[in-house]
Scaffold this motif. Structure first.
Motif, PDB file in Angstrom:
ATOM      1  N   GLY A  34     -17.898 100.845 -48.097  1.00  0.00           N
ATOM      2  CA  GLY A  34     -17.443  99.543 -48.574  1.00  0.00           C
ATOM      3  C   GLY A  34     -18.608  98.626 -48.894  1.00  0.00           C
ATOM      4  O   GLY A  34     -19.773  98.927 -48.585  1.00  0.00           O
ATOM      5  N   ASP A  35     -18.307  97.524 -49.580  1.00  0.00           N
ATOM      6  CA  ASP A  35     -19.292  96.482 -49.916  1.00  0.00           C
ATOM      7  C   ASP A  35     -20.437  97.000 -50.777  1.00  0.00           C
ATOM      8  O   ASP A  35     -21.563  96.494 -50.715  1.00  0.00           O
ATOM      9  CB  ASP A  35     -19.874  95.838 -48.636  1.00  0.00           C
ATOM     10  N   GLU A  36     -20.173  97.989 -51.592  1.00  0.00           N
ATOM     11  CA  GLU A  36     -21.214  98.590 -52.432  1.00  0.00           C
ATOM     12  C   GLU A  36     -21.555  97.717 -53.637  1.00  0.00           C
ATOM     13  O   GLU A  36     -22.537  97.968 -54.342  1.00  0.00           O
ATOM     14  CB  GLU A  36     -20.755  99.970 -52.941  1.00  0.00           C
ATOM     15  N   ALA A  90     -10.336  93.571 -47.707  1.00  0.00           N
ATOM     16  CA  ALA A  90     -11.370  93.648 -48.736  1.00  0.00           C
ATOM     17  C   ALA A  90     -12.006  92.278 -48.971  1.00  0.00           C
ATOM     18  O   ALA A  90     -11.342  91.252 -48.861  1.00  0.00           O
ATOM     19  CB  ALA A  90     -10.750  94.144 -50.046  1.00  0.00           C
ATOM     20  N   GLY A  91     -13.275  92.296 -49.303  1.00  0.00           N
ATOM     21  CA  GLY A  91     -13.975  91.075 -49.717  1.00  0.00           C
ATOM     22  C   GLY A  91     -14.804  91.450 -50.922  1.00  0.00           C
ATOM     23  O   GLY A  91     -15.812  92.140 -50.792  1.00  0.00           O
ATOM     24  N   HIS A  92     -14.360  91.052 -52.100  1.00  0.00           N
ATOM     25  CA  HIS A  92     -14.982  91.481 -53.354  1.00  0.00           C
ATOM     26  C   HIS A  92     -15.631  90.287 -54.041  1.00  0.00           C
ATOM     27  O   HIS A  92     -14.946  89.357 -54.455  1.00  0.00           O
ATOM     28  CB  HIS A  92     -13.915  92.119 -54.270  1.00  0.00           C
ATOM     29  N   GLY A 138     -20.727  90.255 -43.933  1.00  0.00           N
ATOM     30  CA  GLY A 138     -19.411  90.586 -44.481  1.00  0.00           C
ATOM     31  C   GLY A 138     -18.807  89.458 -45.316  1.00  0.00           C
ATOM     32  O   GLY A 138     -18.848  88.293 -44.909  1.00  0.00           O
ATOM     33  N   SER A 139     -18.214  89.814 -46.471  1.00  0.00           N
ATOM     34  CA  SER A 139     -17.592  88.809 -47.344  1.00  0.00           C
ATOM     35  C   SER A 139     -16.240  88.368 -46.796  1.00  0.00           C
ATOM     36  O   SER A 139     -15.711  87.350 -47.208  1.00  0.00           O
ATOM     37  CB  SER A 139     -17.352  89.375 -48.741  1.00  0.00           C
ATOM     38  N   THR A 140     -15.664  89.138 -45.874  1.00  0.00           N
ATOM     39  CA  THR A 140     -14.356  88.774 -45.322  1.00  0.00           C
ATOM     40  C   THR A 140     -14.492  88.181 -43.934  1.00  0.00           C
ATOM     41  O   THR A 140     -13.882  87.171 -43.608  1.00  0.00           O
ATOM     42  CB  THR A 140     -13.451  90.026 -45.272  1.00  0.00           C
ATOM     43  N   PRO A 160     -22.449  90.521 -39.383  1.00  0.00           N
ATOM     44  CA  PRO A 160     -23.654  91.155 -39.931  1.00  0.00           C
ATOM     45  C   PRO A 160     -23.365  92.617 -40.246  1.00  0.00           C
ATOM     46  O   PRO A 160     -22.722  93.309 -39.447  1.00  0.00           O
ATOM     47  CB  PRO A 160     -24.688  91.041 -38.803  1.00  0.00           C
ATOM     48  N   ARG A 161     -23.783  93.078 -41.421  1.00  0.00           N
ATOM     49  CA  ARG A 161     -23.578  94.490 -41.753  1.00  0.00           C
ATOM     50  C   ARG A 161     -24.724  95.320 -41.176  1.00  0.00           C
ATOM     51  O   ARG A 161     -25.882  94.873 -41.200  1.00  0.00           O
ATOM     52  CB  ARG A 161     -23.546  94.668 -43.273  1.00  0.00           C
ATOM     53  N   ARG A 162     -24.395  96.490 -40.683  1.00  0.00           N
ATOM     54  CA  ARG A 162     -25.431  97.431 -40.242  1.00  0.00           C
ATOM     55  C   ARG A 162     -26.099  97.987 -41.517  1.00  0.00           C
ATOM     56  O   ARG A 162     -25.413  98.222 -42.507  1.00  0.00           O
ATOM     57  CB  ARG A 162     -24.788  98.560 -39.441  1.00  0.00           C
TER      58      ARG A 162
HETATM   59 MG    MG Z   1     -16.735  93.768 -49.731  1.00  0.00          MG
END
Ligand code: MG
Ligand code: GDP
Ligand code: IMO
Length: 424
Positions: A12-14, A39-41, A299-301, A305-307
């Protein structure tokens, strides 16, 4: 005319939404086919940022129609809020969105149960969900105890159905989760309110999409999440509760496989994941913090913090295989400009032996095998021609392309629409 598909090749989040926005200018209809408000786009246009959760990212273009497919779980509260937010930014939304009569309605108790389960899970079982109730709504769908959008169109039937559903659900809420039971009348009013606001938009989207394709309209299928989070092909149980992959795109939209042309896989030039689960190329400690900061990896949602980790060839090859990806988009390569050398995971070792594939079990025990590439150390943000990239950056892209044995069709050098390189 064909349907093309944009699918996440990692966790995700690519940068899927940036690509969907880019491709939407040549598209008539954009379809979300799975997932929900988890989802967070993010789309950036002229420096302005918009984050989509349930509404397809192609809504920004005036001439597009957007479809919430039958495979989505639709949370009315989040959806209406998102529509209102977008309308305050001047976008037409409600008259451009169609909702499948077969998509399941995510109810407030799905969120409450998700939260209760995450709070009660022992640390090793915690999934790290977005707490949006996604898994709970899909569970009810599979248990055949869910409310579908089409049910809202027949008030009498809805009342009967809701009473039956809540009879079962209230026992679960009270007995297993120690939560308050749901009042059927209140839930009925809540759903009628949504039906009043959106009832006209609820249609048979399967028929609509296939007949529009037959008439020559161009359709773009918008994946949420990614291959690593797929309930079947991801790192189970640390996954979401749907199939973001190609099979899910067909099952979640009803678009006939005969219309499907390009499957476009999106991958960052490195890797990230949010929530729990194995991540062979993960960069731990301060070095991970550096990449998170460089890439703005939050994260957009949920804002978590993203790993962060390095590009993982084995994972992308898995995504190519499972999805039938014929073209890749490499995003966020500008973030790597900081590095003298760039490690890439080129293989796995499991119990002392080389593993030639992305395993469905035991990923936490694989040893990643690295190769190192020389960094270009030049700011490449916003460059929109391959020829203008530093030679070392060009050769990094070509090396990845060879390693994954799949064409890289687009390279993204920044969040904005224009920060895009179309490869020959
Ligand atoms: Mg996303
Ligand atoms: P999605 O869920 O796959 O649509 O991706 P997200 O929107 O959650 O996360 C991707 C983030 O990276 C967003 O903040 C985008 O604006 C940003 N982004 C996308 N492509 C690029 C790029 O090429 N370079 C940089 N620096 N940022 C990008
Ligand atoms: P987009 O579409 C990244 C992750 C959660 C958790 C797991 C299960 O923006 O790429 P869920 O709430 O779905 O039951 O959580 O899946 N997750 C995502 N990670 N991007 C997403 O969406 C995600 N949607 C869910 O963090 O690990």
């Amino acid at each position: 005319m064909p349907a093309n598909l944009v699918v996440g090749a990692q966790w995700g989040d690519e940068g899927k939404a940036k690509v969907i926005d880019y491709l939407s200018k040549d598209t008539d209809i954009i379809v979300r086919y799975q997932g929900g408000a988890n989802a967070g786009h993010t789309v950036v246009v002229g420096g302005k940022k918009y984050i989509f959760h349930l509404v397809p990212s192609g809504i920004i273009y005036d001439n597009t129609t957007c479809v919430i497919g039958n495979g989505v779980v639709l949370d009315p509260e989040y959806f209406l809020k998102e529509c209102a937010d977008l309308e305050t930014h001047g976008f037409r939304v409600k008259d451009k969105v169609l909702i499948s009569d077969s998509c399941h309605i995510l109810l407030p108790y799905h969120r409450l149960i998700d939260e209760a389960r995450e709070a009660g899970s022992s640390p090793e079982r915690k999934i790290g969900t977005t707490k949006k109730g996604i898994g709970m709504c899909y569970a009810d769908k599979m248990l055949r105890n869910g409310v579908r959008a089409g049910d809202l169109l027949d008030k009498e039937n809805l009342k009967r159905k809701l009473n039956h559903i809540l009879e079962v659900k209230n026992q679960e809420l009270v007995k297993y989760y120690d939560l308050e039971p749901v009042n059927p009348n209140e839930m009925y009013d809540f759903l009628l309110d949504f039906a009043d606001k959106m009832g006209k938009n609820i249609i048979n989207t399967v028929y609509y999409l296939n007949s529009e394709l037959e008439k020559g309209k161009r359709v773009l299928l918008e994946g949420a999440q990614g291959t690593g989070l797929d309930i079947d092909f991801g790192t189970y149980p640390y996954v979401t509760s749907s199939n973001p992959t190609t099979g899910g795109a067909l099952a979640g939209s009803g678009v006939s496989f005969r219309y499907l042309k390009d499957v476009i896989g999106i991958t960052k030039a490195y890797a990230t994941r949010v929530g729990e689960g194995p991540f062979p190329s993960e960069i731990l400690g301060e070095a991970g913090d550096v990449l998170r900061k460089l890439g703005g990896e939050y994260g957009s949602t949920t804002g978590r913090p993203r790993r962060c980790g390095w590009f993982d060839v084995q994972m992308i090859k898995h995504a190519v295989t499972v999805n039938g990806i014929n073209s890749l988009v490499l995003t966020k390569i500008d973030v790597l400009s900081h590095y003298e050398t760039i490690p890439v995971v080129v293989g796995y070792e499991y119990k002392g032996k080389k593993l030639d594939f992305f395993p469905s079990q035991g990923l936490e025990d694989v040893k990643p095998l690295f190769a190192e590439y020389k960094g270009w150390k030049d700011d490449i943000s916003g460059i929109n021609s391959f020829a203008k990239l530093p030679p070392l950056c060009q050769s990094y892209i070509k090396s990845l392309q060879e390693l994954v044995n799949t064409k890289i069709g687009i390279v993204s050098t920044g969040p904005d629409r224009d920060h895009t390189i179309i490869m020959d």
